[in-house]
Design an enzyme around this catalytic site. Structure first.
Site, mmCIF file in Angstrom:
data_model
loop_
_atom_site.group_PDB
_atom_site.id
_atom_site.type_symbol
_atom_site.label_atom_id
_atom_site.label_comp_id
_atom_site.label_asym_id
_atom_site.label_seq_id
_atom_site.Cartn_x
_atom_site.Cartn_y
_atom_site.Cartn_z
ATOM 1 N N CYS A 1 -5.765 -5.932 -5.515
ATOM 2 C CA CYS A 1 -4.993 -5.121 -4.573
ATOM 3 C C CYS A 1 -3.898 -4.365 -5.326
ATOM 4 O O CYS A 1 -3.027 -4.976 -5.956
ATOM 5 C CB CYS A 1 -4.360 -6.004 -3.495
ATOM 6 N N HIS B 1 0.338 -10.209 0.801
ATOM 7 C CA HIS B 1 -0.904 -9.471 1.036
ATOM 8 C C HIS B 1 -1.493 -9.749 2.419
ATOM 9 O O HIS B 1 -2.157 -8.896 3.004
ATOM 10 C CB HIS B 1 -1.924 -9.854 -0.051
ATOM 11 N N ASN C 1 -1.915 3.458 9.407
ATOM 12 C CA ASN C 1 -3.296 3.239 9.821
ATOM 13 C C ASN C 1 -3.582 1.762 9.626
ATOM 14 O O ASN C 1 -3.412 1.237 8.536
ATOM 15 C CB ASN C 1 -4.267 4.047 8.960
ATOM 16 N N HIS D 1 -3.549 -4.499 2.332
ATOM 17 C CA HIS D 1 -2.155 -4.946 2.178
ATOM 18 C C HIS D 1 -1.279 -4.196 3.193
ATOM 19 O O HIS D 1 -1.402 -2.980 3.338
ATOM 20 C CB HIS D 1 -1.681 -4.658 0.753
ATOM 21 N N HIS E 1 0.939 -1.909 4.908
ATOM 22 C CA HIS E 1 1.665 -0.731 4.430
ATOM 23 C C HIS E 1 1.520 0.414 5.413
ATOM 24 O O HIS E 1 0.646 0.411 6.271
ATOM 25 C CB HIS E 1 1.140 -0.292 3.059
ATOM 26 N N GLN F 1 2.509 4.943 5.611
ATOM 27 C CA GLN F 1 2.582 6.133 4.766
ATOM 28 C C GLN F 1 3.596 7.116 5.354
ATOM 29 O O GLN F 1 3.965 7.022 6.527
ATOM 30 C CB GLN F 1 1.215 6.811 4.669
#
Lengths: 67, 306
Positions: free
Chosen positions: B32, B79, B119, B130, B132, B134
């Site tokens: 990852c 993670h 997303n 993982h 996250h 954007q």
């Protein structure tokens, strides 16, 4: 359409506040401490950590007004 | 570098970022790129042995200086985590990170609109598991933001202010309020379980919010996401879209109303809502679930999730 004006003290900007021997400068923004890095390929990275605003020496919101 | 072309028939920009074709795609757990770099292990995107929240330039950007920005926001070094599972303090800190990025990116002359999004799930195209999100800094005003400004014009004022007032009056689609934020299923939701979180007071952006409002926004986000996960007793895929005032001409120069829209593609635990002939070819969504029923199901799920 009239938006309410932002309340007093908003519109903060990051402020560099501290650095120590061998350490890159650390900035503060609100309750965050942040450190900027440049990756080997030139891309930027910022590591954020939350700071305890009650702790002695924590900049936190004070960094915005320069207090 | 991406190339922008204007689609005359649709009146919208299209970005070609052909380098993204080779971006990392669902790597195995051991590789990852958003994990911290462990001592003795190969370096990941994050050259730190542990971290709280990290933001970095996307390796495969759709936009990059001097024509915009594309950043990755990693919520945790765990993670296996998720937005909904973050500690409340971490979620609140994330609101401040978003605020910082809005301030910095929005101050750039090549960024007209700062768009924070997440997303979640392979159903919406996630390529890294993982936790996250954007951030895109668009060098122009994207179509959805332009439509929201057009709604302001049509309604003769702030559209989200008007719509949340309508939802409060109707009551049937309201999910919850927490003192700063209202959650509701829009009267004309396009997705089966679409929901919006809107600031009760008119706040153009995260920069207009009081610290307590940021805390309550984080609380509302986690409450809704945990409810989504309880709805079908599985992690709910979604697109989370944070809408704020455009920054063209400088931060604070344009109107907007901070709200967060969720588009989950599931209509049942196993069935996806696909965008097909009517949605793609005619631009009209055909719904499978009435928004009032969706709101009732979501209220129950939010209650179960606690």
């Amino acid at each position: 359409m009239d938006g309410n004006p932002p309340p007093e003290g908003r519109g903060d900007a990051a402020e560099s506040t501290s650095s120590g021997p061998g350490r890159s400068p650390e900035e503060h923004f609100g309750p965050l401490a942040l450190r900027r890095m440049t990756k080997p390929d030139g891309r930027s990275l910022i590591a954020y950590r939350r700071v305890d605003l009650a702790a002695p020496g924590a900049a936190g919101e004070r960094g915005r007004s320069g207090a | 570098m991406s190339e922008l072309r204007f689609n005359e028939l649709r009146g919208e920009e299209v970005a070609y970022a052909i380098h993204r074709q080779d971006r990392t795609f669902l790597p195995d757990r051991a590789h990852c790129p958003l994990d911290p770099t462990r001592p003795g292990a190969p370096q990941t995107e994050i050259p730190l042995p542990s971290f709280e929240i990290v933001v970095f330039d996307n390796r495969f950007p759709a936009f990059e200086a001097p024509e915009g920005a594309a950043e990755v926001v990693v919520y945790t070094d765990d993670h296996e985590g998720s937005f909904g599972a973050l500690a409340a303090e971490r979620a609140e800190a994330l609101m401040w990170v978003w605020r910082h990025r809005y301030a910095e990116l929005g101050a750039r002359e090549d960024v007209d609109y700062v768009y924070i999004f997440e997303n979640r799930g392979v159903e919406v195209g996630v390529t890294l598991h993982h936790p996250h999100g954007q951030i895109y800094g668009y060098p122009f005003l994207p179509q959805v933001a332009a439509l929201e400004r057009a709604a302001d014009e049509r309604l003769g004022g702030c559209a989200p202010c008007e719509l949340l007032a309508r939802e409060r009056a109707a009551g049937t689609r309201v999910l919850f309020e927490n003192g700063a934020v209202i959650g509701y299923v829009p009267e004309a939701a396009r997705w089966p379980y679409e929901a919006h979180l809107a600031m009760l007071s008119h706040r153009r952006s995260l920069l207009d919010c009081e610290p307590e409002e940021l805390r309550l926004l984080a609380e509302a986000l986690q409450r809704l996401i945990r409810g989504y996960d309880a709805l079908f007793a599985r992690p709910m895929p979604y697109v989370m879209a944070v809408h704020q005032a455009p920054t063209a001409g400088g931060i604070g120069s344009q109107q907007g109303h901070l709200h967060v829209e969720f588009y989950p593609p599931l209509r049942t635990a196993e069935k996806l809502k696909f965008l097909a002939g009517s949605e793609l070819g005619a631009g009209m969504f055909i719904g499978d679930v009435l928004p009032e029923d969706a709101a009732e199901h979501l209220r129950d799920a939010i209650g179960r999730a606690g």
